[in-house]
Design a protein around this motif. Structure first.
Motif, PDB file in Angstrom:
ATOM      1  N   SER A  82       0.852  -1.189   0.000  1.00  0.00           N
ATOM      2  CA  SER A  82       0.000   0.000   0.000  1.00  0.00           C
ATOM      3  C   SER A  82       0.890   1.242   0.000  1.00  0.00           C
ATOM      4  O   SER A  82       2.092   1.169   0.237  1.00  0.00           O
ATOM      5  CB  SER A  82      -0.938   0.016   1.219  1.00  0.00           C
ATOM      6  N   LYS A  83       0.279   2.364  -0.319  1.00  0.00           N
ATOM      7  CA  LYS A  83       0.938   3.678  -0.285  1.00  0.00           C
ATOM      8  C   LYS A  83       2.235   3.675  -1.102  1.00  0.00           C
ATOM      9  O   LYS A  83       2.249   3.290  -2.259  1.00  0.00           O
ATOM     10  CB  LYS A  83       1.169   4.105   1.164  1.00  0.00           C
ATOM     11  N   GLY A  84       3.358   4.078  -0.490  1.00  0.00           N
ATOM     12  CA  GLY A  84       4.616   4.214  -1.232  1.00  0.00           C
ATOM     13  C   GLY A  84       5.142   2.906  -1.765  1.00  0.00           C
ATOM     14  O   GLY A  84       5.722   2.857  -2.866  1.00  0.00           O
ATOM     15  N   ALA A  85       4.952   1.814  -1.018  1.00  0.00           N
ATOM     16  CA  ALA A  85       5.433   0.512  -1.481  1.00  0.00           C
ATOM     17  C   ALA A  85       4.662   0.062  -2.716  1.00  0.00           C
ATOM     18  O   ALA A  85       5.237  -0.526  -3.638  1.00  0.00           O
ATOM     19  CB  ALA A  85       5.293  -0.523  -0.360  1.00  0.00           C
ATOM     20  N   LEU A  86       3.365   0.338  -2.761  1.00  0.00           N
ATOM     21  CA  LEU A  86       2.571  -0.034  -3.930  1.00  0.00           C
ATOM     22  C   LEU A  86       2.975   0.793  -5.143  1.00  0.00           C
ATOM     23  O   LEU A  86       3.004   0.287  -6.270  1.00  0.00           O
ATOM     24  CB  LEU A  86       1.085   0.152  -3.623  1.00  0.00           C
ATOM     25  N   THR A  87       3.297   2.056  -4.930  1.00  0.00           N
ATOM     26  CA  THR A  87       3.777   2.898  -6.032  1.00  0.00           C
ATOM     27  C   THR A  87       5.090   2.361  -6.586  1.00  0.00           C
ATOM     28  O   THR A  87       5.299   2.337  -7.803  1.00  0.00           O
ATOM     29  CB  THR A  87       3.962   4.344  -5.541  1.00  0.00           C
ATOM     30  N   TRP A  88       5.983   1.941  -5.692  1.00  0.00           N
ATOM     31  CA  TRP A  88       7.250   1.348  -6.145  1.00  0.00           C
ATOM     32  C   TRP A  88       6.995   0.113  -6.999  1.00  0.00           C
ATOM     33  O   TRP A  88       7.602  -0.057  -8.073  1.00  0.00           O
ATOM     34  CB  TRP A  88       8.096   0.974  -4.925  1.00  0.00           C
ATOM     35  N   TYR A  89       6.098  -0.738  -6.562  1.00  0.00           N
ATOM     36  CA  TYR A  89       5.795  -1.970  -7.301  1.00  0.00           C
ATOM     37  C   TYR A  89       5.175  -1.638  -8.664  1.00  0.00           C
ATOM     38  O   TYR A  89       5.483  -2.282  -9.673  1.00  0.00           O
ATOM     39  CB  TYR A  89       4.839  -2.834  -6.475  1.00  0.00           C
ATOM     40  N   ASP A  90       4.322  -0.631  -8.694  1.00  0.00           N
ATOM     41  CA  ASP A  90       3.649  -0.261  -9.943  1.00  0.00           C
ATOM     42  C   ASP A  90       4.636   0.283 -10.975  1.00  0.00           C
ATOM     43  O   ASP A  90       4.395   0.174 -12.176  1.00  0.00           O
ATOM     44  CB  ASP A  90       2.557   0.775  -9.649  1.00  0.00           C
ATOM     45  N   HIS A  91       5.747   0.865 -10.540  1.00  0.00           N
ATOM     46  CA  HIS A  91       6.709   1.462 -11.463  1.00  0.00           C
ATOM     47  C   HIS A  91       7.846   0.518 -11.845  1.00  0.00           C
ATOM     48  O   HIS A  91       8.805   0.946 -12.506  1.00  0.00           O
ATOM     49  CB  HIS A  91       7.299   2.742 -10.852  1.00  0.00           C
ATOM     50  N   LEU A  92       7.757  -0.729 -11.450  1.00  0.00           N
ATOM     51  CA  LEU A  92       8.774  -1.685 -11.881  1.00  0.00           C
ATOM     52  C   LEU A  92       8.689  -1.869 -13.401  1.00  0.00           C
ATOM     53  O   LEU A  92       7.593  -1.984 -13.961  1.00  0.00           O
ATOM     54  CB  LEU A  92       8.578  -3.034 -11.185  1.00  0.00           C
ATOM     55  N   PRO A  93       9.819  -1.897 -14.097  1.00  0.00           N
ATOM     56  CA  PRO A  93       9.780  -2.086 -15.566  1.00  0.00           C
ATOM     57  C   PRO A  93       9.153  -3.432 -15.927  1.00  0.00           C
ATOM     58  O   PRO A  93       9.238  -4.412 -15.185  1.00  0.00           O
ATOM     59  CB  PRO A  93      11.264  -2.036 -15.967  1.00  0.00           C
TER      60      PRO A  93
END
Length: 321
Positions: free
Chosen positions: A124-135
C-alpha cells in the motif's frame, strides 16, 4: 442455410476490414502527434509537451508469464496479512508473506506463481507505487523480486531502528526530574514518531534510581489521597442518607394523581385584603390535570380554566366532596 452462412462470413470479413482500417488510422494519428511533439520540442523557448499516462503501464506486469506459469488455484484464499506501506522492516514483511502463502494449502509447483502474482496485493501507499513502477518483465523470480523490494525499502528498517533509540534516553545522575522531562521531550521530537505506550515505557526505563523512588512514592501518595477522598465521599453520602431519613420521618408526604380534586392554600400574596381575618384559608376545588415534577402539579378550575402557575404539594390538600 448456405446463403445465410455466406452472408455471415461476408459480414465478418467486412467488420475485420473496418477494424484494420481503423487501426491504421490510429497508428497514423499517433505518428503525426509524435512528429508534431518532436518539432515543438526543437523550438527554442517552447514549453515542454505534457505527455499523458502510458495506458500500457496499467496492464503490464513486472514479471513475464514464464516466471509464473501456474494459474492461481481456486482453493487459494488470500491470507489476512497487514499491508506494507514502506515504513517498517521489509525483510519481516517478506518473511511473513512467504510463510502464510506456503501454509495456504498450495502445491509445491504453484508456490512460485502465487508468490509473484499476489505480492502486489500486500502493498500500500509508497510501497505499492514502487511496485507499480517496476519495468515490464524486469523480474524473473520471486527471489529477485524480494531482493529488489528489500533493497528499495532498506531505509524503513533504519527508521525502525531509530524509533528504538527512544529507549536509550536516560536520566543523568546530576539531572533533576523536571530537567529530564524537558530533555526527554526534546530528544523524542528528533526521533521518528512512536506510540504513546513506547514513550511511557522509555521514560520509566530512563529514570535513575533516585527519581524512580521519588516517582514510586508520589504514586503511593496519589493512591492514598484517592482512597482518602473516596472515604470522605462515602461519609458524606452516609450523612446525607441519615438526614434524608430524619426528614422523611417528620414529613407527611402527599401524592396526587391526574383527576384528583384539591384545595390550594391562600397566602399573603393571593389573599383578598378586603376579607380580613375572616377570609378563607383554602380556595377551590381545583382539578389536577398534569404532574409537572416531583411534588409539582398543574391545576385547572372547575369551569375548565387552566391556572397560570404550577403548584407545590406543600400548598395543596385533598378536597372531599
Amino acid at each position: 442455410m448456405v446463403e445465410s452462412n455466406g452472408s455471415g462470413a461476408g459480414s465478418s470479413t467486412e467488420v475485420l476490414r473496418m477494424l484494420e482500417t481503423l487501426a491504421k488510422r490510429v497508428d497514423s494519428t499517433e505518428k503525426r502527434v509524435e512528429t508534431y511533439n518532436s518539432r515543438v520540442d526543437q523550438i527554442p523557448g517552447a514549453p515542454p509537451i505534457l505527455k499523458g499516462p502510458d495506458s500500457k503501464r496499467y496492464i503490464q506486469r513486472p514479471f513475464p508469464p514464464s516466471a509464473a506459469p501456474k494459474l492461481i488455484p481456486k482453493r487459494f484464499k488470500m491470507p489476512d496479512i497487514q499491508k506494507y506501506d514502506g515504513t517498517t522492516d521489509p525483510q519481516e514483511h517478506v518473511t511473513s508473506y512467504t510463510c502464510v502463502i506456503k501454509g495456504n494449502d498450495v502445491e509445491e509447483d504453484e508456490i512460485e506463481s502465487v508468490l509473484l502474482k499476489k505480492f502486489g496485493k500486500t502493498l500500500s501507499k509508497g510501497a505499492l507505487t514502487w511496485y507499480d513502477h517496476l519495468p515490464e518483465h524486469s523480474i524473473t523470480s520471486f527471489e529477485m523480486l524480494a531482493d529488489a523490494f528489500i533493497k528499495a525499502h532498506a531505509g524503513a528498517k533504519k527508521v525502525q531502528a531509530r524509533k528504538a533509540d527512544i529507549f536509550c534516553i536516560a536520566q543523568r545522575d546530576d539531572e533533576l526530574l523536571h530537567e529530564f522531562v524537558n530533555r526527554f521531550q526534546r530528544e523524542r521530537m528528533e526521533l521518528p514518531p512512536v506510540p504513546e505506550e513506547w514513550a511511557a515505557q522509555a521514560f520509566t526505563k530512563g529514570l535513575n534510581p533516585r527519581s524512580s523512588t521519588a516517582s514510586f512514592k508520589l504514586k503511593e501518595n496519589l493512591l492514598e489521597y484517592e482512597a482518602v477522598c473516596e472515604n470522605a465521599l462515602v461519609r458524606i453520602a452516609a450523612q446525607k442518607q441519615i438526614m434524608e431519613r430524619y426528614y422523611n420521618r417528620r414529613t407527611n408526604f402527599r401524592h396526587f394523581q391526574v383527576g384528583d380534586l384539591v384545595l390550594w392554600k391562600v397566602t399573603l400574596n393571593t389573599k383578598n385584603p378586603n376579607e380580613g381575618k375572616l377570609g378563607l384559608n383554602w380556595e377551590g376545588p381545583y382539578k389536577i390535570i398534569e404532574v409537572t415534577g416531583k411534588g409539582s402539579y398543574q391545576l385547572e378550575s372547575m369551569d375548565g380554566q387552566r391556572l397560570r402557575n404550577n403548584w407545590n404539594v406543600a400548598h395543596l390538600k385533598r378536597y372531599y366532596c
